[in-house]
Design a protein around this motif. Structure first.
Motif, PDB file in Angstrom:
ATOM      1  N   ARG A  29      43.517  41.900  45.655  1.00 47.57           N
ATOM      2  CA  ARG A  29      42.398  42.820  45.924  1.00 47.57           C
ATOM      3  C   ARG A  29      41.779  43.369  44.658  1.00 47.57           C
ATOM      4  N   PHE A  30      42.580  43.579  43.633  1.00 46.86           N
ATOM      5  CA  PHE A  30      42.098  44.130  42.359  1.00 46.86           C
ATOM      6  C   PHE A  30      42.150  43.048  41.290  1.00 46.86           C
ATOM      7  N   THR A  31      41.138  43.033  40.438  1.00 48.49           N
ATOM      8  CA  THR A  31      41.144  42.164  39.277  1.00 48.49           C
ATOM      9  C   THR A  31      40.741  42.959  38.045  1.00 48.49           C
ATOM     10  N   ILE A  32      41.153  42.466  36.892  1.00 50.89           N
ATOM     11  CA  ILE A  32      40.827  43.137  35.635  1.00 50.89           C
ATOM     12  C   ILE A  32      40.224  42.119  34.686  1.00 50.89           C
ATOM     13  N   SER A  33      39.260  42.564  33.908  1.00 47.85           N
ATOM     14  CA  SER A  33      38.649  41.697  32.908  1.00 47.85           C
ATOM     15  C   SER A  33      38.575  42.428  31.580  1.00 47.85           C
TER      16      SER A  33
END
Length: 125
Positions: A67-71
């Motif tokens: 559900r969560f992503t980081i860049s």
């Protein structure tokens, strides 16, 4: 000393999306790893997600995986993209930075050294 500034918190309905950003004052080794922790009312602060300087390595807690992503936008900026938000995601979200991170099975075991002041995310209809 690394200063971290978060932005992007607010109120969102269940199932919705929200994006948080964090900028570090220092792009040196102290910001090799950047990530996010959160603290819900009445609960301890918990690890959410983190990313390496290159952007090639991420660590994610089981509670937000999928559900969560980081860049990693650049050497001192990260973005947290939150989707399919649930009421239990309501918390103060803290940006974090450090030279390294130790996790096991999605659980944080140390390494991060700096935290921002936090930004509030409320998931409610």
């Amino acid at each position: 000393q690394v200063q971290l500034e978060e932005s992007g918190g607010g109120l969102v309905q269940p199932g919705g999306s929200l994006r948080l950003s964090c900028t570090a004052s220092d792009s040196g080794p102290s910001a090799n790893i950047m990530g996010w922790f959160r603290q819900a009312p009445g609960k301890e602060r918990e690890f959410v997600i983190a990313i390496s300087r290159s952007g090639n390595n991420t660590r994610t807690s089981d509670s937000v995986r999928g559900r969560f992503t980081i860049s990693r936008d650049n050497a001192n900026t990260v973005t947290l993209q939150m989707s399919s938000l649930k009421p239990e995601d309501t918390a103060v979200y803290y940006c974090s930075a450090g030279p390294r991170i130790v996790t096991m099975d999605g659980q944080y075991h140390g390494g991060m050294e700096y935290w921002g002041k936090g930004t509030l995310v409320i998931v409610s209809s």
